[in-house]
Design a protein around this motif. Structure first.
Motif, PDB file in Angstrom:
ATOM      1  N   THR A  30      -4.185 -10.822  -2.621  1.00 12.60           N
ATOM      2  CA  THR A  30      -3.108 -10.404  -2.119  1.00 12.60           C
ATOM      3  C   THR A  30      -3.434  -8.771  -1.914  1.00 12.60           C
ATOM      4  O   THR A  30      -2.884  -8.152  -1.124  1.00 12.60           O
ATOM      5  CB  THR A  30      -1.878 -10.489  -3.071  1.00 12.60           C
ATOM      6  N   ILE A  31      -4.373  -8.322  -2.874  1.00 11.29           N
ATOM      7  CA  ILE A  31      -4.916  -6.825  -2.762  1.00 11.29           C
ATOM      8  C   ILE A  31      -6.284  -6.771  -2.099  1.00 11.29           C
ATOM      9  O   ILE A  31      -6.484  -5.900  -1.502  1.00 11.29           O
ATOM     10  CB  ILE A  31      -4.612  -6.323  -3.969  1.00 11.29           C
ATOM     11  N   SER A  32      -7.186  -7.931  -2.578  1.00 10.73           N
ATOM     12  CA  SER A  32      -8.503  -7.648  -2.213  1.00 10.73           C
ATOM     13  C   SER A  32      -8.832  -7.909  -0.768  1.00 10.73           C
ATOM     14  O   SER A  32      -9.571  -7.226  -0.115  1.00 10.73           O
ATOM     15  CB  SER A  32      -9.451  -8.566  -2.993  1.00 10.73           C
ATOM     16  N   VAL A  33      -7.849  -8.832  -0.205  1.00  9.30           N
ATOM     17  CA  VAL A  33      -8.305  -9.172   1.229  1.00  9.30           C
ATOM     18  C   VAL A  33      -7.933  -7.883   2.100  1.00  9.30           C
ATOM     19  O   VAL A  33      -8.470  -7.499   2.946  1.00  9.30           O
ATOM     20  CB  VAL A  33      -7.759 -10.470   1.437  1.00  9.30           C
ATOM     21  N   PRO A  34      -6.487  -7.533   1.918  1.00  8.09           N
ATOM     22  CA  PRO A  34      -6.410  -6.455   2.691  1.00  8.09           C
ATOM     23  C   PRO A  34      -7.127  -5.054   2.520  1.00  8.09           C
ATOM     24  O   PRO A  34      -7.654  -4.347   3.419  1.00  8.09           O
ATOM     25  CB  PRO A  34      -4.819  -6.065   2.469  1.00  8.09           C
ATOM     26  N   SER A  35      -7.618  -4.781   1.468  1.00  7.39           N
ATOM     27  CA  SER A  35      -8.553  -3.850   0.851  1.00  7.39           C
ATOM     28  C   SER A  35      -9.873  -4.234   1.874  1.00  7.39           C
ATOM     29  O   SER A  35     -10.461  -3.244   2.569  1.00  7.39           O
ATOM     30  CB  SER A  35      -8.933  -3.715  -0.215  1.00  7.39           C
ATOM     31  N   ALA A  36     -10.531  -5.221   1.900  1.00  8.44           N
ATOM     32  CA  ALA A  36     -11.616  -5.622   2.558  1.00  8.44           C
ATOM     33  C   ALA A  36     -11.371  -5.403   3.911  1.00  8.44           C
ATOM     34  O   ALA A  36     -12.689  -5.044   4.905  1.00  8.44           O
ATOM     35  CB  ALA A  36     -12.080  -6.989   2.167  1.00  8.44           C
ATOM     36  N   ALA A  37     -10.122  -5.681   4.479  1.00 10.32           N
ATOM     37  CA  ALA A  37     -10.097  -5.228   5.889  1.00 10.32           C
ATOM     38  C   ALA A  37      -9.441  -3.997   6.447  1.00 10.32           C
ATOM     39  O   ALA A  37      -9.227  -3.474   7.397  1.00 10.32           O
ATOM     40  CB  ALA A  37      -8.927  -6.209   6.441  1.00 10.32           C
ATOM     41  N   GLY A  38      -9.485  -2.947   5.401  1.00 14.87           N
ATOM     42  CA  GLY A  38      -9.229  -1.802   5.676  1.00 14.87           C
ATOM     43  C   GLY A  38      -7.866  -1.260   5.232  1.00 14.87           C
ATOM     44  O   GLY A  38      -7.606  -0.292   6.226  1.00 14.87           O
ATOM     45  N   ILE A  39      -7.166  -2.050   4.786  1.00 21.23           N
ATOM     46  CA  ILE A  39      -5.578  -2.072   4.930  1.00 21.23           C
ATOM     47  C   ILE A  39      -5.274  -1.769   3.247  1.00 21.23           C
ATOM     48  O   ILE A  39      -5.475  -2.434   2.289  1.00 21.23           O
ATOM     49  CB  ILE A  39      -4.804  -3.119   5.221  1.00 21.23           C
ATOM     50  N   PRO A  40      -4.574  -0.435   2.954  1.00 20.21           N
ATOM     51  CA  PRO A  40      -4.141  -0.175   1.964  1.00 20.21           C
ATOM     52  C   PRO A  40      -2.637  -0.745   1.576  1.00 20.21           C
ATOM     53  O   PRO A  40      -1.790  -0.419   2.354  1.00 20.21           O
ATOM     54  CB  PRO A  40      -4.127   1.295   1.572  1.00 20.21           C
ATOM     55  N   VAL A  41      -2.589  -1.606   0.450  1.00 16.50           N
ATOM     56  CA  VAL A  41      -1.235  -2.165   0.568  1.00 16.50           C
ATOM     57  C   VAL A  41      -0.164  -1.122  -0.079  1.00 16.50           C
ATOM     58  O   VAL A  41       1.039  -1.270   0.350  1.00 16.50           O
ATOM     59  CB  VAL A  41      -1.088  -3.415  -0.711  1.00 16.50           C
ATOM     60  N   THR A  42      -0.500   0.037  -0.642  1.00 18.52           N
ATOM     61  CA  THR A  42       0.242   1.118  -0.752  1.00 18.52           C
ATOM     62  C   THR A  42      -0.481   2.611  -0.448  1.00 18.52           C
ATOM     63  O   THR A  42      -1.712   2.427  -0.258  1.00 18.52           O
ATOM     64  CB  THR A  42       0.712   1.435  -2.284  1.00 18.52           C
ATOM     65  N   HIS A  43       0.223   3.374   0.161  1.00 14.07           N
ATOM     66  CA  HIS A  43      -0.302   4.808   0.610  1.00 14.07           C
ATOM     67  C   HIS A  43       0.716   5.896   0.716  1.00 14.07           C
ATOM     68  O   HIS A  43       1.829   5.636   0.770  1.00 14.07           O
ATOM     69  CB  HIS A  43      -0.829   4.502   2.216  1.00 14.07           C
ATOM     70  N   ARG A  44       0.080   6.838   0.168  1.00 12.37           N
ATOM     71  CA  ARG A  44       1.050   8.107  -0.217  1.00 12.37           C
ATOM     72  C   ARG A  44       2.000   8.342   1.161  1.00 12.37           C
ATOM     73  O   ARG A  44       1.262   8.617   2.272  1.00 12.37           O
ATOM     74  CB  ARG A  44       0.351   9.063  -0.766  1.00 12.37           C
ATOM     75  N   GLY A  45       3.007   8.513   1.139  1.00 14.10           N
ATOM     76  CA  GLY A  45       3.989   8.727   2.164  1.00 14.10           C
ATOM     77  C   GLY A  45       4.363   7.912   3.259  1.00 14.10           C
ATOM     78  O   GLY A  45       5.191   7.988   4.187  1.00 14.10           O
ATOM     79  N   VAL A  46       3.680   6.499   3.045  1.00 16.90           N
ATOM     80  CA  VAL A  46       3.984   5.281   3.747  1.00 16.90           C
ATOM     81  C   VAL A  46       4.640   4.188   3.170  1.00 16.90           C
ATOM     82  O   VAL A  46       5.701   3.560   3.564  1.00 16.90           O
ATOM     83  CB  VAL A  46       2.533   4.892   4.533  1.00 16.90           C
ATOM     84  N   ALA A  47       4.127   3.785   2.007  1.00 10.31           N
ATOM     85  CA  ALA A  47       4.576   2.839   1.347  1.00 10.31           C
ATOM     86  C   ALA A  47       4.282   2.890  -0.147  1.00 10.31           C
ATOM     87  O   ALA A  47       3.442   3.103  -0.515  1.00 10.31           O
ATOM     88  CB  ALA A  47       3.797   1.348   1.738  1.00 10.31           C
ATOM     89  N   HIS A  48       5.588   2.843  -0.937  1.00 13.12           N
ATOM     90  CA  HIS A  48       5.709   3.168  -2.550  1.00 13.12           C
ATOM     91  C   HIS A  48       5.489   1.711  -3.243  1.00 13.12           C
ATOM     92  O   HIS A  48       5.739   1.824  -4.316  1.00 13.12           O
ATOM     93  CB  HIS A  48       6.573   3.875  -2.827  1.00 13.12           C
ATOM     94  N   GLU A  49       5.507   0.797  -2.406  1.00 11.20           N
ATOM     95  CA  GLU A  49       5.649  -0.814  -3.154  1.00 11.20           C
ATOM     96  C   GLU A  49       5.035  -1.744  -2.267  1.00 11.20           C
ATOM     97  O   GLU A  49       5.110  -1.645  -0.923  1.00 11.20           O
ATOM     98  CB  GLU A  49       6.929  -1.006  -3.690  1.00 11.20           C
ATOM     99  N   PHE A  50       4.678  -2.836  -2.938  1.00 13.06           N
ATOM    100  CA  PHE A  50       4.037  -4.041  -1.997  1.00 13.06           C
ATOM    101  C   PHE A  50       4.769  -5.389  -2.842  1.00 13.06           C
ATOM    102  O   PHE A  50       4.949  -5.308  -3.932  1.00 13.06           O
ATOM    103  CB  PHE A  50       2.764  -3.978  -1.864  1.00 13.06           C
ATOM    104  N   THR A  51       5.268  -6.333  -1.964  1.00 15.59           N
ATOM    105  CA  THR A  51       5.876  -7.593  -2.547  1.00 15.59           C
ATOM    106  C   THR A  51       5.090  -8.721  -1.884  1.00 15.59           C
ATOM    107  O   THR A  51       4.586  -8.503  -0.769  1.00 15.59           O
ATOM    108  CB  THR A  51       7.236  -7.532  -2.012  1.00 15.59           C
ATOM    109  N   VAL A  52       4.723  -9.669  -3.027  1.00 18.74           N
ATOM    110  CA  VAL A  52       3.959 -10.797  -2.549  1.00 18.74           C
ATOM    111  C   VAL A  52       4.787 -11.904  -2.596  1.00 18.74           C
ATOM    112  O   VAL A  52       5.426 -12.193  -3.672  1.00 18.74           O
ATOM    113  CB  VAL A  52       2.544 -10.804  -3.348  1.00 18.74           C
ATOM    114  N   VAL A  53       4.760 -12.647  -1.416  1.00 18.09           N
ATOM    115  CA  VAL A  53       5.618 -14.157  -1.518  1.00 18.09           C
ATOM    116  C   VAL A  53       4.831 -15.132  -0.995  1.00 18.09           C
ATOM    117  O   VAL A  53       3.519 -14.752  -0.289  1.00 18.09           O
ATOM    118  CB  VAL A  53       6.700 -13.951  -0.478  1.00 18.09           C
TER     119      VAL A  53
END
Length: 410
Positions: A285-308
């Motif tokens: 849920t967090i490692s694959v986005p990271s490996a693709a260059g996507i931060p699941v949270t980012h200052r000023g953009v997203a303060h939370e992430f939800t996994v479903v």
């Protein structure tokens, strides 16, 4: 006098007076091991690094804010001499000699009565490496030897047979997102010690090739019957092999408790009276986005992430997901097992108010050599999945973080 190598010995310092002179970088590095050994530490130094000061504030040691004085080593069992005053170090070393206290000198190893080895732990043993030549010590070499041995014990490349009987049981091991190097150290060690491995198709398959020939590998994907019966059959296989006295590893992709049915297996083992160890894994849920260059949270953009989980469509009566509430969130939505349902997931989110131009990224086979990333929006993702032939396993990331990258201006 001919020079002789140091005699290696393990000191049992639990509850015993240990004096540390100086509270700089040397003390900061050595103190955690002394505290872990249960030593009764008296720290003597007029100042300390922030980390050492925090140890004193937490009550892990006693700190007297002064310089060394004669008599400080009386009744001590062990002393670490590491001040910046050579005269104080020499005086303390001489006192240790008179009081028969083992003393380590940070500034002059040849004047010390004891040496600190390069130490590490792995596979239930402590490894300590000392240079055989006192006059020609090479700390970097001893540390490198220590690291090689400990790493080998931890990752299973150095395997030593255990002669004491092992307690049979099962380890539920999270294998991580797919890259064999992303399994935890403990998980890899348990794999090396296993008699039986029951593996998921999403686990790090490359690790199975490294197992010794005597290890029985069972492909959980090929256990017969339907979906429910397959899980029951897996539970039964775990119980059967554990009761036969085997060390069993259930190797799962990601983390055992993140959509991995790990608790179902733990419950079955508990009901059968079998001990179970859970080894967390790096979740996709967090490692694959990271490996693709996507931060699941980012200052000023997203303060939370939800996994479903997307294995059940939003309009399916079995769905436990509040898709309306998810559509109202401003953060990141990570969907697992949703490739074949992405059309209905996207439509549902838009119907509940999510902007149709919300960015979407699908990362297929994340962290592996065949990883690929496909970008779309909620409006286009269904068509993109079909035209690009995106297949499971893939992690779906929905939200503005998809457009954040190393070149994005803050």
């Amino acid at each position: 006098m001919p020079e002789h190598p140091a005699y290696p010995v393990g000191l049992r310092l639990t509850g015993r007076r240990t004096v540390v002179l100086g509270a700089g970088q040397v003390a900061q590095r050595r103190l955690p091991a002394l505290l872990a050994a249960g030593a009764d530490v008296l720290l003597i130094s007029p100042s300390a690094t922030p980390s050492v000061e925090a140890m004193a504030e937490r009550g892990e040691l006693r700190w007297e804010r002064r310089r060394y004085a004669a008599g400080d080593l009386v009744d001590a069992w062990y002393a670490l001499i590491a001040t910046s005053d050579p005269e104080a170090n020499a005086a303390a070393s001489e006192e240790g000699e008179r009081e028969r206290v083992w003393c380590v000198r940070a500034d002059d190893a040849e004047a010390a009565s004891a040496l600190t080895p390069a130490t590490g732990r792995g596979a239930g043993v402590s490894v300590a490496v000392l240079s055989a030549e006192l006059h020609d010590r090479d700390p970097r070499h001893t540390a490198a030897v220590r690291d090689a041995i400990v790493e080998g014990l931890r990752d299973g490349s150095v395997v030593a047979r255990q002669y004491r009987s092992r307690t049979p049981g099962v380890a539920l091991v999270g294998g991580g997102p797919g890259d064999p190097e992303l399994i935890t150290v403990r998980g890899r060690r348990l794999l090396a010690e296993a008699d039986v491995v029951i593996a998921d198709r999403l686990g790090p398959r490359d690790l199975l090739d490294e197992l010794p020939p005597h290890v029985e590998v069972i492909d959980a994907a090929k256990i017969p019957y339907g979906r429910f019966m397959a899980q029951e059959a897996i539970n039964n296989a775990l119980i059967e092999h554990a009761k036969a006295g085997k060390a069993v590893v259930r190797l799962k992709g990601g983390d055992p408790f993140v959509f991995g049915r790990g608790m179902e297996e733990a419950q079955a083992l508990a009901a059968a009276g079998i001990s179970c160890t859970v080894v967390p894994g790096i979740s996709s849920t967090i490692s694959v986005p990271s490996a693709a260059g996507i931060p699941v949270t980012h200052r000023g953009v997203a303060h939370e992430f939800t996994v479903v989980s997307g294995h059940v469509a939003p309009d399916d009566e079995r769905s436990l997901v509040d898709w309306k509430a998810l559509a109202a969130l401003r953060g990141t939505l990570v969907v697992l097992m949703g490739v074949d349902k992405i059309d209905r997931i996207a439509a549902t989110l838009v119907d509940h108010g999510k902007p149709a131009d919300t960015p979407v990224a699908l990362v297929q086979e994340g962290t592996t050599a065949t990883q690929r990333r496909v970008d779309a929006t909620l409006a286009t993702v269904a068509d993109v999945v079909r035209t690009e032939q995106v297949k499971p396993p893939a992690v779906i990331v929905i939200g503005p973080v998809v457009r954040v990258g190393p070149d994005t201006l803050p």
